[in-house]
Design an enzyme around this catalytic site. Sequence first.
Site, short mmCIF file in Angstrom:
data_model
loop_
_atom_site.label_atom_id
_atom_site.label_comp_id
_atom_site.label_asym_id
_atom_site.label_seq_id
_atom_site.Cartn_x
_atom_site.Cartn_y
_atom_site.Cartn_z
N LYS A 156 -5.23 -29.61 -27.62
CA LYS A 156 -4.62 -30.29 -28.77
C LYS A 156 -4.23 -31.72 -28.37
O LYS A 156 -3.64 -31.93 -27.30
CB LYS A 156 -3.38 -29.51 -29.22
CG LYS A 156 -2.74 -30.02 -30.51
CD LYS A 156 -1.52 -29.17 -30.87
CE LYS A 156 -0.94 -29.52 -32.22
NZ LYS A 156 0.25 -28.70 -32.55
N SER B 175 0.33 -27.50 -37.58
CA SER B 175 -0.34 -28.74 -37.25
C SER B 175 -1.61 -28.57 -36.42
O SER B 175 -2.47 -29.45 -36.42
CB SER B 175 0.63 -29.65 -36.49
OG SER B 175 0.97 -29.08 -35.24
N SER C 206 2.90 -24.00 -35.59
CA SER C 206 1.66 -24.76 -35.50
C SER C 206 0.54 -24.14 -34.68
O SER C 206 -0.59 -24.61 -34.72
CB SER C 206 1.93 -26.16 -34.96
OG SER C 206 2.48 -26.93 -35.98
N1 GLN Z 1 4.48 -26.68 -40.09
C1 GLN Z 1 5.70 -26.91 -39.38
C2 GLN Z 1 6.19 -28.31 -39.63
O1 GLN Z 1 5.62 -28.97 -40.40
C3 GLN Z 1 5.52 -26.62 -37.92
C4 GLN Z 1 5.00 -27.74 -37.11
C5 GLN Z 1 4.78 -27.37 -35.69
O2 GLN Z 1 4.91 -26.21 -35.31
N2 GLN Z 1 4.47 -28.36 -34.89
O3 GLN Z 1 7.16 -28.74 -39.09
#
Ligand code: GLN
Length: 530
Positions: A95, A170, A194
Amino acid sequence: MKNQELITLTASEAAEKLAAGEITSVELTQAHLDRIAATEGTPISEEDRSQGKTGLNAFLNVSGEEALETARQVDADRAAGKDLPPMAGVPIAVKDLIVTKGQPTTAASRMLEGWMSPYDGTVVQKIREARLPILGKTNLDEFAMGSSTEHSAFGVTRNPWDLDRIPGGSGGGSAAAVTAFQAPLALGTDTGGSIRQPAAVTGSVGVKPTYGSVSRYGVIAMASSLDQVGPVSRSVRDSAVLHEIIGGYDPMDSTSINEPVGAYVEAADQGAAPGGLQGLKVGVVKELTGEGFQAGVTRRFEESVELLRAAGAEVVEVSTPNLQHALGAYYLIMASEVSSNLAKYDGVRFGLREMPKDGPVTIERVMSATRAAGFGPEAKRRIILGTYALSAGYYDAYYGSAQRVRTLIQRDFTNAFAEVDVLMSPTSPTTAFKLGSKTEDPLEMYLNDIATIPVNLAGIPSISLPGGLADEDGLPVGIQFMAPAKEDARLYRAGAGLEAALKEKWGGALLDQLPDTESLIAARTEGSAK
Ligand code: GLN
């Protein structure tokens, strides 16, 4: 072996064939690079990277030469009879929130476009020591903020099941890459889901380890009290293998737990063996089922519960009442930490520097012009929210209350784990939604994280694995297990057990049903040309 066979091997299968001399790492790595070339699509606009690509767009950078060089060295050492680590020669994607020497790290932000890290993150270093060729860096929501990868500054990643749908976020890039056979393994990060939500909506496996059990050194910080690195793969066992490689104490991370890495692969093998789930106590989280969850998600979830029962697990319902406040607490704590962590992108130290269009050039005006140009709308939204929540006079009302809620959630989990070994829920309330359908209303998007966020607030580990396809749309549904802190091994036992039962029921793996990605891309490109 043919390319198609090479790319559909799990990492564990590939490692076995490499060790037996049936395949070489160069062949295996090249097959994945070919697959990436065939499914990424071409840039929609050479000038404007924000348009993305015509295909999956799972990668922000592909490092083919570097990967092949690692592969060649592994093959040469193997031929010379040298001792090699078990996964040597199996390629991986990383990532683009994790810093890597020798290729750019962008966090999918204009702020860091083209930025080269002078060092490797600890997990990357561990991957190099384990001799895994690095295929490239995967797409994400800018600075890991989002649930759809639509907030990437370099175009959205598409879901391999349906190119007009989100791959989750994400870490949509890592999940799409693994699902579409561009890579057998990937690294993700999970601050509020994410790793797990993208795994759920793409039909892959993702694990968020116990907070502090995998080093965060060299991982661009989003919300430091919640961030965690973890594996993405196509089988539970493969995640266990990768988890053992990246886990362990790191003096460079002050939150690192100084304890040996658990026996995750052994736990996965135990769970998958006949009778492996016998006596396991599973709690279904009452607050994370039923209302608000898509019918097809609930149906597949209930089926998994039945399979666990049939395999000898004892399943009960447990209640964790404070979970209903998790989303509110998360979006205050996370935004507060984001506002502080993102303050360093000031146009002075590194990354983008934008000069004011007119008027005097002062340091404040350079910072302001840089931050206005470098951050996308979602990053700005969260910085503003976090700065407000932390401001004098509001600090206790917002940040303070959120921290108190966090403690209540942790207590709920402690109470629940006094009754059961693992907890269980759907990973995401819905299957993959259509691109563009939730970007207008950020709150709609945030609601998708309802089932994954409590885990980060409590610091406990959790896995998501595919539970089948929803009847109404034919899209993957994720099943989540949660375990007490430092009991990550339980996730692998429960996960591998359920995976084995599902495989038997389906007569194969879920991804056997994945539509042909190249045809989907061709159809889409032709369609838009008309
Ligand atoms: N979808 C969540 C957010 O928008 C989690 C993001 C993440 O785990 N980096 O914060």
